[in-house]
Design a protein around this motif. Structure first.
Motif, short mmCIF file in Angstrom:
data_model
loop_
_atom_site.label_atom_id
_atom_site.label_comp_id
_atom_site.label_asym_id
_atom_site.label_seq_id
_atom_site.Cartn_x
_atom_site.Cartn_y
_atom_site.Cartn_z
N ILE A 177 -35.57 55.92 21.44
CA ILE A 177 -34.40 56.29 20.63
C ILE A 177 -34.62 57.70 20.05
O ILE A 177 -35.54 57.91 19.27
N PRO A 178 -33.76 58.66 20.42
CA PRO A 178 -33.92 60.01 19.86
C PRO A 178 -33.52 60.05 18.39
O PRO A 178 -32.65 59.29 17.95
N ILE A 179 -34.16 60.93 17.65
CA ILE A 179 -33.88 61.09 16.22
C ILE A 179 -33.46 62.54 15.98
O ILE A 179 -34.19 63.47 16.33
N ARG A 180 -32.28 62.70 15.37
CA ARG A 180 -31.79 64.03 15.00
C ARG A 180 -31.84 64.12 13.48
O ARG A 180 -31.31 63.27 12.78
N ILE A 240 -29.53 59.35 13.31
CA ILE A 240 -29.15 60.62 12.71
C ILE A 240 -29.52 60.56 11.24
O ILE A 240 -28.98 59.75 10.49
N ASP A 264 -24.95 54.44 17.30
CA ASP A 264 -25.84 55.29 16.50
C ASP A 264 -26.06 54.70 15.12
O ASP A 264 -25.20 54.02 14.56
N THR A 310 -35.37 66.01 17.07
CA THR A 310 -34.76 67.34 17.04
C THR A 310 -34.40 67.66 15.60
O THR A 310 -33.69 66.89 14.94
N THR A 346 -26.59 56.18 11.52
CA THR A 346 -26.49 57.42 10.76
C THR A 346 -26.80 57.13 9.30
O THR A 346 -26.18 56.23 8.71
N PRO A 352 -29.11 54.55 21.76
CA PRO A 352 -28.28 55.36 20.88
C PRO A 352 -29.17 56.39 20.16
O PRO A 352 -30.32 56.57 20.55
N SER A 353 -28.66 56.99 19.12
CA SER A 353 -29.42 57.97 18.35
C SER A 353 -29.56 57.52 16.91
O SER A 353 -28.74 56.76 16.40
#
Length: 186
Positions: free
Chosen positions: A114-117, A90, A61, A141, A63, A87-88
């Motif tokens: 790649i998801p983004i939180r 963040i 990730d 999200t 971050t 990965p993500s």
């Protein structure tokens, strides 16, 4: 300000970056082992930016808290992150991810899946020159705070930022602000 021109393992960066206001890595950032080697960028000096201008492949990730990570950073180079796994990203309070096409145009600075939180973070898309840039980012999200999507384009450009999905966590109080001059895709 510090520049690092050789390839580097993501686990080697925390001490080197922590005391800098501007830090550019033109080599590739990779993982020490598959599935590990994420990067945490936090608390750079006021206005601090970590610029990644190489073809980065680290797997863990990313971050970002109270700092900016820029893929491209107005430097010649591809400035991309396309890991084999997904990965993500963040983006915590004050964390920003900038996809910078000021000098070098690249329509795939970030792997599309790649998801983004986000919890009070920012995504920036910057394009100049008479170019067409369509950048797709993964599903987003929102988990809380004010989250900003900011696009900046020069005269004669056509720019589209497409989100792979969009969700707001229930009862999170999250807010999204869409700012700038480019087109927000689907």
């Amino acid at each position: 300000s510090r520049d690092w021109s050789s390839d580097v393992c993501s686990s080697d960066l925390s001490t080197a970056v922590a005391t800098q206001r501007a830090f550019t890595i033109s080599g590739a950032v990779s993982s020490a082992a598959a599935g590990s080697g994420g990067m945490v960028v936090t608390g750079l000096q006021a206005g601090g930016v970590l610029g990644l201008t190489g073809n980065n492949t680290f797997e863990g990730d990313l971050t970002i808290t109270n700092a900016t990570v820029s893929l491209g950073l107005a430097a010649v180079g591809t400035g991309s992150w396309n890991p084999a796994n997904v990965p993500s990203i963040i983006l915590n309070q004050g964390g920003a991810l900038t996809l910078d096409n000021t000098t070098s145009q690249n329509t795939n600075r970030l792997k599309d899946s790649i998801p983004i939180r986000m919890t009070g973070g920012t995504v920036n898309l910057i394009v100049t020159g008479a170019n067409t840039i369509t950048e797709t980012i993964g599903a987003v999200t929102l988990n809380g705070g004010l989250n900003t999507f900011n696009t900046t384009r020069g005269s004669g450009t056509t720019d589209v930022l497409t989100l792979g999905g969009f969700a707001i966590s229930p009862n999170s109080g999250a807010v999204a602000a869409f700012l700038g001059t480019a087109t927000l895709g689907t």
